[in-house]
Design an enzyme around this catalytic site. Structure first.
Site: not given
Length: 307
Positions: A180, A188, A197, A223
């Site tokens: 991850d 973010n 994204d 993620e």
């Protein structure tokens, strides 16, 4: 239809039947118990790319893909031992073979009739290319993460279960790489969700370049990702994991003129003789991933490091 019914069995002649089958929108192929084609309509010639007179009298195998020919011949023999009506849509998937060597997806309806005094099987053959493509697309969409193009968690579990079955039968190794993104929330928060994204999408493209056709890459969480590596031992899986870790570390992600970086932490596990299900491998991969986070992130940890 020409001919007469006798105990629900159509009895007719080639001359009498031909006008009827020529009026049908589907291909019609009629074969005998010796696997020979005795009558077709012009639609069959168009579908398979042969003149009608080339098909009539030929072995039925010329319309069957090579890898299916032996099984098809056995099925034909079995059909004539116990003839029965087979409706469209029954059974599995079928394919025909065109003159140019390409395969055409088909559905088949079969009935037994008496033609010119001989029991034969009359098959209505329908080109289902569009339906098959639509079905495959819908199936793929149901198993795929829309953003990254990787498979979803449902497919991951199904494939890992299959790999465990193969391992218990043959002993062939299989490994899982779980990873991850480190401090993904920071990306973010600092650059916006579009930036997050972009990281997921661009990293997925990069990793896809490293995959073999047999490998299965999946998005199993927000993620968090997992890659199944069939026929791969632990050391080779670690080597693969380190390669993708380095590639992602070196990438400069870009969005609206802004550049930023991201890293991943990776846990690697392989099946062992002590495993009783794929769940135990998943736990080891998870534990290795968490150990990597605790060790400072941006690293690869294998199950061997946990013992």
């Amino acid at each position: 239809m020409p001919g007469k019914e006798c105990v629900n069995l159509l009895v007719t002649t080639s001359q009498g039947l031909l006008p009827f089958i020529e009026s049908l929108p589907d291909a019609v192929v009629i074969a005998n118990a010796d696997h020979k084609i005795v009558l077709v309509n012009s639609r069959a010639g168009e579908m398979f790319g042969y003149p009608v007179d080339t098909l009539e009298g030929a072995d039925l195998k010329m319309l069957i893909p090579v890898h299916l020919q032996d099984g098809h011949k056995r099925n034909v023999k079995g059909y004539f031992r116990g003839p029965h009506a087979r409706p469209m849509g029954a059974g599995g998937r079928f394919s025909g073979l065109r003159a140019d060597g390409t395969e055409v997806p088909v559905d088949i309806m079969i009935n037994s009739i008496m033609l010119d005094g001989v029991r034969v099987a009359m098959a209505l053959v329908r080109d289902v290319t569009y339906q098959r493509e639509l079905e495959d697309r819908l199936t793929l969409e149901s198993l795929t993460d829309e953003m990254t193009g990787f498979y979803n968690r449902k497919h991951f579990k199904a494939q890992l279960r299959a790999q465990f079955s193969a391992y218990t039968r043959s002993g062939l190794p299989a490994s899982v790489v779980m990873y991850d993104f480190d401090r993904f929330k920071v990306i973010n928060d600092q650059y916006g969700h579009a930036a997050g994204d972009r990281v997921l999408v661009d990293a997925a493209k990069l990793i896809h370049e490293e995959l073999r056709p047999m490998d299965v890459a999946c998005r199993v969480g927000g993620e968090e990702f997992a890659i199944i590596l069939p026929n791969t031992n632990l050391q080779d899986a670690v080597t693969f994991a380190e390669r993708i870790r380095k590639r992602i570390e070196q990438v400069e992600f870009r969005l609206d003129g802004i550049t930023f970086h991201s890293t991943i932490t990776v846990g690697v596990a392989s099946f062992t003789p002590a495993d009783t299900s794929y769940d135990s491998l998943m736990r080891r991969a998870d534990n290795a991933l968490y150990a990597g986070k605790a060790a400072g992130r941006n690293c690869v940890i294998s199950q061997d490091s946990l013992t």
